[in-house]
Scaffold this motif. Structure first.
Motif, PDB file in Angstrom:
ATOM      1  N   LEU A  26      25.800 -23.613 -27.347  1.00 18.54           N
ATOM      2  CA  LEU A  26      26.326 -22.424 -26.676  1.00 18.54           C
ATOM      3  C   LEU A  26      25.330 -21.278 -26.648  1.00 18.54           C
ATOM      4  O   LEU A  26      25.134 -20.637 -25.627  1.00 18.54           O
ATOM      5  N   SER A  27      24.709 -21.029 -27.791  1.00 20.45           N
ATOM      6  CA  SER A  27      23.846 -19.857 -27.923  1.00 20.45           C
ATOM      7  C   SER A  27      22.434 -20.077 -27.405  1.00 20.45           C
ATOM      8  O   SER A  27      21.776 -19.149 -26.954  1.00 20.45           O
ATOM      9  N   GLY A  28      21.945 -21.316 -27.511  1.00 16.57           N
ATOM     10  CA  GLY A  28      20.550 -21.583 -27.175  1.00 16.57           C
ATOM     11  C   GLY A  28      19.600 -21.108 -28.262  1.00 16.57           C
ATOM     12  O   GLY A  28      18.393 -21.217 -28.142  1.00 16.57           O
ATOM     13  N   ASP A  29      20.165 -20.577 -29.358  1.00 14.96           N
ATOM     14  CA  ASP A  29      19.368 -20.118 -30.497  1.00 14.96           C
ATOM     15  C   ASP A  29      19.265 -21.238 -31.530  1.00 14.96           C
ATOM     16  O   ASP A  29      19.831 -22.315 -31.351  1.00 14.96           O
ATOM     17  N   ILE A  30      18.603 -20.957 -32.632  1.00 12.55           N
ATOM     18  CA  ILE A  30      18.470 -21.928 -33.719  1.00 12.55           C
ATOM     19  C   ILE A  30      19.863 -22.419 -34.112  1.00 12.55           C
ATOM     20  O   ILE A  30      20.777 -21.623 -34.326  1.00 12.55           O
ATOM     21  N   TRP A  31      20.034 -23.743 -34.212  1.00 12.30           N
ATOM     22  CA  TRP A  31      21.333 -24.329 -34.490  1.00 12.30           C
ATOM     23  C   TRP A  31      21.860 -23.918 -35.857  1.00 12.30           C
ATOM     24  O   TRP A  31      21.123 -23.832 -36.832  1.00 12.30           O
ATOM     25  N   SER A  32      23.150 -23.712 -35.917  1.00 12.51           N
ATOM     26  CA  SER A  32      23.860 -23.430 -37.164  1.00 12.51           C
ATOM     27  C   SER A  32      25.286 -23.926 -37.000  1.00 12.51           C
ATOM     28  O   SER A  32      25.838 -23.929 -35.892  1.00 12.51           O
ATOM     29  N   ASP A  33      25.903 -24.327 -38.100  1.00 12.92           N
ATOM     30  CA  ASP A  33      27.309 -24.731 -38.055  1.00 12.92           C
ATOM     31  C   ASP A  33      28.234 -23.527 -38.184  1.00 12.92           C
ATOM     32  O   ASP A  33      29.430 -23.649 -38.328  1.00 12.92           O
ATOM     33  N   GLY A  34      27.649 -22.349 -38.137  1.00 13.16           N
ATOM     34  CA  GLY A  34      28.379 -21.098 -38.316  1.00 13.16           C
ATOM     35  C   GLY A  34      27.908 -20.383 -39.575  1.00 13.16           C
ATOM     36  O   GLY A  34      27.952 -19.165 -39.671  1.00 13.16           O
ATOM     37  N   THR A  35      27.428 -21.171 -40.527  1.00 12.70           N
ATOM     38  CA  THR A  35      26.925 -20.629 -41.797  1.00 12.70           C
ATOM     39  C   THR A  35      25.568 -21.220 -42.145  1.00 12.70           C
ATOM     40  O   THR A  35      24.664 -20.511 -42.544  1.00 12.70           O
ATOM     41  N   ASN A  36      25.439 -22.529 -42.003  1.00  9.32           N
ATOM     42  CA  ASN A  36      24.244 -23.245 -42.448  1.00  9.32           C
ATOM     43  C   ASN A  36      23.514 -23.902 -41.284  1.00  9.32           C
ATOM     44  O   ASN A  36      24.135 -24.378 -40.341  1.00  9.32           O
ATOM     45  N   GLY A  37      22.181 -23.943 -41.415  1.00 13.73           N
ATOM     46  CA  GLY A  37      21.347 -24.586 -40.412  1.00 13.73           C
ATOM     47  C   GLY A  37      20.810 -25.919 -40.902  1.00 13.73           C
ATOM     48  O   GLY A  37      21.210 -26.432 -41.954  1.00 13.73           O
ATOM     49  N   CYS A  38      19.888 -26.483 -40.154  1.00 14.47           N
ATOM     50  CA  CYS A  38      19.311 -27.790 -40.475  1.00 14.47           C
ATOM     51  C   CYS A  38      18.650 -27.810 -41.849  1.00 14.47           C
ATOM     52  O   CYS A  38      18.731 -28.818 -42.559  1.00 14.47           O
ATOM     53  N   ASP A  39      18.007 -26.715 -42.243  1.00  7.31           N
ATOM     54  CA  ASP A  39      17.354 -26.666 -43.554  1.00  7.31           C
ATOM     55  C   ASP A  39      18.363 -26.854 -44.678  1.00  7.31           C
ATOM     56  O   ASP A  39      18.095 -27.550 -45.658  1.00  7.31           O
ATOM     57  N   ALA A  40      19.536 -26.236 -44.546  1.00  6.76           N
ATOM     58  CA  ALA A  40      20.571 -26.371 -45.576  1.00  6.76           C
ATOM     59  C   ALA A  40      21.124 -27.795 -45.606  1.00  6.76           C
ATOM     60  O   ALA A  40      21.396 -28.338 -46.682  1.00  6.76           O
ATOM     61  N   TYR A  41      21.276 -28.407 -44.427  1.00  8.15           N
ATOM     62  CA  TYR A  41      21.756 -29.791 -44.380  1.00  8.15           C
ATOM     63  C   TYR A  41      20.752 -30.704 -45.073  1.00  8.15           C
ATOM     64  O   TYR A  41      21.132 -31.624 -45.797  1.00  8.15           O
ATOM     65  N   SER A  42      19.471 -30.438 -44.875  1.00  8.04           N
ATOM     66  CA  SER A  42      18.427 -31.218 -45.517  1.00  8.04           C
ATOM     67  C   SER A  42      18.439 -31.018 -47.028  1.00  8.04           C
ATOM     68  O   SER A  42      18.460 -31.976 -47.793  1.00  8.04           O
ATOM     69  N   ALA A  43      18.451 -29.767 -47.461  1.00 10.79           N
ATOM     70  CA  ALA A  43      18.366 -29.445 -48.883  1.00 10.79           C
ATOM     71  C   ALA A  43      19.567 -29.949 -49.674  1.00 10.79           C
ATOM     72  O   ALA A  43      19.440 -30.296 -50.852  1.00 10.79           O
ATOM     73  N   ASN A  44      20.731 -30.000 -49.030  1.00 11.16           N
ATOM     74  CA  ASN A  44      21.957 -30.354 -49.736  1.00 11.16           C
ATOM     75  C   ASN A  44      22.467 -31.762 -49.445  1.00 11.16           C
ATOM     76  O   ASN A  44      23.487 -32.169 -49.990  1.00 11.16           O
ATOM     77  N   GLY A  45      21.763 -32.500 -48.584  1.00 20.43           N
ATOM     78  CA  GLY A  45      22.181 -33.858 -48.267  1.00 20.43           C
ATOM     79  C   GLY A  45      23.525 -33.927 -47.560  1.00 20.43           C
ATOM     80  O   GLY A  45      24.322 -34.822 -47.809  1.00 20.43           O
ATOM     81  N   TRP A  46      23.791 -32.989 -46.664  1.00 21.34           N
ATOM     82  CA  TRP A  46      25.091 -32.880 -46.009  1.00 21.34           C
ATOM     83  C   TRP A  46      25.238 -33.708 -44.738  1.00 21.34           C
ATOM     84  O   TRP A  46      26.327 -33.772 -44.172  1.00 21.34           O
ATOM     85  N   CYS A  47      24.169 -34.311 -44.244  1.00 24.69           N
ATOM     86  CA  CYS A  47      24.220 -34.993 -42.947  1.00 24.69           C
ATOM     87  C   CYS A  47      25.340 -36.020 -42.870  1.00 24.69           C
ATOM     88  O   CYS A  47      26.107 -36.040 -41.900  1.00 24.69           O
ATOM     89  N   GLU A  48      25.433 -36.894 -43.857  1.00 26.24           N
ATOM     90  CA  GLU A  48      26.420 -37.969 -43.807  1.00 26.24           C
ATOM     91  C   GLU A  48      27.848 -37.432 -43.897  1.00 26.24           C
ATOM     92  O   GLU A  48      28.737 -37.881 -43.169  1.00 26.24           O
ATOM     93  N   ASP A  49      28.086 -36.474 -44.780  1.00 30.77           N
ATOM     94  CA  ASP A  49      29.446 -35.973 -44.995  1.00 30.77           C
ATOM     95  C   ASP A  49      29.912 -34.983 -43.934  1.00 30.77           C
ATOM     96  O   ASP A  49      31.085 -34.975 -43.571  1.00 30.77           O
ATOM     97  N   TYR A  50      29.022 -34.123 -43.449  1.00 30.08           N
ATOM     98  CA  TYR A  50      29.426 -33.031 -42.564  1.00 30.08           C
ATOM     99  C   TYR A  50      28.743 -33.009 -41.206  1.00 30.08           C
ATOM    100  O   TYR A  50      29.117 -32.235 -40.332  1.00 30.08           O
TER     101      TYR A  50
END
Length: 90
Positions: A26-50
């Motif tokens: 929607l925004s065309g800006d850096i992706w975020s789930d509303g709070t966290n971006g790709c770096d947080a998904y990487s650091a926390n291993g959230w890809c599979e769960d969220y």
């Protein structure tokens, strides 16, 4: 590893595919789930769960974040090699 195409890598070179995270739908800006971006998904291993949920209309991490298997692989500017089916820029 033995390349199928391109040039031979020296042992000191690091292999890394040229992947770019995609922007939010929607925004065309850096992706975020509303709070966290790709770096947080990487650091926390959230890809599979969220990563398969679009929380805010910006898209899913599994589609937008390289670390989650999304993003886009840019064409190599020069030569490349293939290791285990992955294309690496040289």
């Amino acid at each position: 590893p033995e390349p199928k195409h391109g040039r031979q890598l020296s042992h000191s070179e690091e292999l890394s595919p040229t992947c770019t995270d995609l922007p939010g739908a929607l925004s065309g800006d850096i992706w975020s789930d509303g709070t966290n971006g790709c770096d947080a998904y990487s650091a926390n291993g959230w890809c599979e769960d969220y990563g398969n949920t679009d929380y805010n209309g910006e898209g899913m991490a599994t589609d937008t974040c390289c670390v989650c298997g999304g993003g886009v692989i840019a064409p190599c500017p020069n030569d490349y090699l293939v290791v285990n089916g992955v294309k690496y820029c040289g």
